[in-house]
Scaffold this motif. Structure first.
Motif, PDB file in Angstrom:
ATOM      1  N   UNK A 144       9.977 -30.961  51.368  1.00 27.44           N
ATOM      2  CA  UNK A 144       9.860 -29.524  51.144  1.00 27.44           C
ATOM      3  C   UNK A 144      11.077 -28.932  50.446  1.00 27.44           C
ATOM      4  N   UNK A 145      12.230 -29.602  50.496  1.00 24.83           N
ATOM      5  CA  UNK A 145      13.419 -29.019  49.863  1.00 24.83           C
ATOM      6  C   UNK A 145      13.245 -28.844  48.360  1.00 24.83           C
ATOM      7  N   UNK A 146      12.368 -29.628  47.754  1.00 26.10           N
ATOM      8  CA  UNK A 146      12.156 -29.468  46.318  1.00 26.10           C
ATOM      9  C   UNK A 146      11.412 -28.178  46.008  1.00 26.10           C
ATOM     10  N   UNK A 147      10.635 -27.703  46.966  1.00 25.98           N
ATOM     11  CA  UNK A 147       9.709 -26.615  46.714  1.00 25.98           C
ATOM     12  C   UNK A 147      10.061 -25.305  47.383  1.00 25.98           C
ATOM     13  N   UNK A 158       7.066 -22.183  51.472  1.00 22.96           N
ATOM     14  CA  UNK A 158       6.731 -23.434  50.800  1.00 22.96           C
ATOM     15  C   UNK A 158       5.399 -23.265  50.079  1.00 22.96           C
ATOM     16  N   UNK A 159       5.301 -23.688  48.812  1.00 26.47           N
ATOM     17  CA  UNK A 159       4.025 -23.582  48.086  1.00 26.47           C
ATOM     18  C   UNK A 159       2.960 -24.463  48.733  1.00 26.47           C
ATOM     19  N   UNK A 216       3.111 -30.595  40.725  1.00 24.79           N
ATOM     20  CA  UNK A 216       4.488 -30.638  40.224  1.00 24.79           C
ATOM     21  C   UNK A 216       5.035 -32.061  40.244  1.00 24.79           C
ATOM     22  N   UNK A 217       4.733 -32.802  41.297  1.00 26.37           N
ATOM     23  CA  UNK A 217       5.195 -34.195  41.379  1.00 26.37           C
ATOM     24  C   UNK A 217       4.490 -35.037  40.328  1.00 26.37           C
ATOM     25  N   UNK A 218       3.186 -34.856  40.179  1.00 30.42           N
ATOM     26  CA  UNK A 218       2.452 -35.645  39.198  1.00 30.42           C
ATOM     27  C   UNK A 218       2.951 -35.365  37.784  1.00 30.42           C
ATOM     28  N   UNK A 219       3.220 -34.091  37.482  1.00 33.00           N
ATOM     29  CA  UNK A 219       3.707 -33.744  36.138  1.00 33.00           C
ATOM     30  C   UNK A 219       5.057 -34.386  35.843  1.00 33.00           C
ATOM     31  N   UNK A 220       5.838 -34.667  36.870  1.00 34.33           N
ATOM     32  CA  UNK A 220       7.095 -35.396  36.680  1.00 34.33           C
ATOM     33  C   UNK A 220       6.826 -36.896  36.625  1.00 34.33           C
ATOM     34  N   UNK A 236      11.185 -30.810  37.403  1.00 37.44           N
ATOM     35  CA  UNK A 236       9.816 -30.305  37.354  1.00 37.44           C
ATOM     36  C   UNK A 236       9.662 -29.070  38.231  1.00 37.44           C
ATOM     37  N   UNK A 237      10.178 -29.123  39.448  1.00 35.06           N
ATOM     38  CA  UNK A 237      10.022 -27.974  40.346  1.00 35.06           C
ATOM     39  C   UNK A 237      10.853 -26.788  39.884  1.00 35.06           C
ATOM     40  N   UNK A 238      11.960 -27.048  39.218  1.00 34.46           N
ATOM     41  CA  UNK A 238      12.758 -25.943  38.679  1.00 34.46           C
ATOM     42  C   UNK A 238      12.017 -25.268  37.521  1.00 34.46           C
ATOM     43  N   UNK A 239      11.455 -26.069  36.637  1.00 35.72           N
ATOM     44  CA  UNK A 239      10.722 -25.511  35.499  1.00 35.72           C
ATOM     45  C   UNK A 239       9.438 -24.808  35.935  1.00 35.72           C
ATOM     46  N   UNK A 240       8.796 -25.324  36.971  1.00 30.01           N
ATOM     47  CA  UNK A 240       7.547 -24.749  37.457  1.00 30.01           C
ATOM     48  C   UNK A 240       7.770 -23.727  38.571  1.00 30.01           C
ATOM     49  N   UNK A 241       9.018 -23.414  38.873  1.00 32.05           N
ATOM     50  CA  UNK A 241       9.363 -22.538  39.987  1.00 32.05           C
ATOM     51  C   UNK A 241       8.559 -21.261  40.085  1.00 32.05           C
ATOM     52  N   UNK A 242       8.466 -20.473  39.013  1.00 26.73           N
ATOM     53  CA  UNK A 242       7.686 -19.222  39.120  1.00 26.73           C
ATOM     54  C   UNK A 242       6.227 -19.464  39.508  1.00 26.73           C
ATOM     55  N   UNK A 243       5.619 -20.498  38.974  1.00 22.57           N
ATOM     56  CA  UNK A 243       4.236 -20.816  39.319  1.00 22.57           C
ATOM     57  C   UNK A 243       4.138 -21.303  40.765  1.00 22.57           C
ATOM     58  N   UNK A 244       5.073 -22.170  41.186  1.00 27.98           N
ATOM     59  CA  UNK A 244       5.060 -22.670  42.557  1.00 27.98           C
ATOM     60  C   UNK A 244       5.226 -21.540  43.570  1.00 27.98           C
TER      61      UNK A 244
END
Length: 188
Positions: A98-101, A108-109, A117-121, A165-173
């Motif tokens: 969960x720390x990534x998200x 937590x998303x 997000x994990x798959x995209x990475x 990935x989670x940083x770039x997708x942060x607003x969506x997450x």
């Protein structure tokens, strides 16, 4: 204390004109952490071109080993040597995936967003790995082949690509961006 691995995520905004000193100081801190029992690794995410905030990740076996490092005299001395190199430090501790998200103070998303997000990475990194090393490993039996690929890919994923990935997708997450309503508005 928790027996799960614990991650300390630190954000440090580099003081004007101190990049070279900051980076040397940062590497000194990573080497220092590596000397402590329970240290599992660390990583640094450089800021985008228009920013100066570095994200530093320290991972330890459990909360107890992290606390030993955090409260050590050598870490306090290292932090003191860093005075003037950075501004506005922020720290956040997390356990498990969960720390990534979950940035400090946020929810937590949903797991499905985390999985995307994990798959995209994972997909492009796995594809690149296969292009580079697939033929070299093809002659190995299944278990050694999978063992070699997971040993090489896991640290790269954990310390670099999933945080990126989670940083770039942060607003969506975090639910700040809803892509479907935007697409519907554009097509209308």
């Amino acid at each position: 204390m928790s027996s799960d691995p614990v991650t300390l995520m630190v954000a440090r905004r580099v003081a004007r004109g101190r990049y070279r000193d900051f980076l040397a100081w940062l590497e000194e801190g990573r080497a220092l952490a590596a000397d402590f029992g329970g240290y599992l690794g660390s990583g640094v995410l450089a800021p985008p071109a228009d920013d100066d905030e570095y994200q530093i990740i320290f991972r330890f076996r459990d909360a107890e080993t992290l606390a030993t490092w955090e409260h050590s005299a050598s870490r306090r001395a290292w932090l003191a040597r860093g005075q003037g190199l950075f501004e506005a430090p922020q720290e956040h501790r997390a356990t498990g995936l969960d720390h990534w998200f979950q940035p400090a103070g946020s929810a937590t998303p949903p797991r499905w967003k985390q999985a995307i997000a994990i798959w995209l990475a994972f997909f492009p990194v796995s594809l690149g790995f296969q292009l580079l090393f697939g033929e070299a490993l093809a002659g190995l039996p299944l278990v050694p082949r999978v063992l070699a690929s997971t040993l090489m890919l896991t640290p790269v994923m954990v310390f670099l690509f999933i945080p990126l990935s989670t940083r770039l997708l942060g607003p969506w997450l975090r639910g700040e961006i809803a892509p479907l309503p935007r697409l519907r508005r554009r097509s209308a």
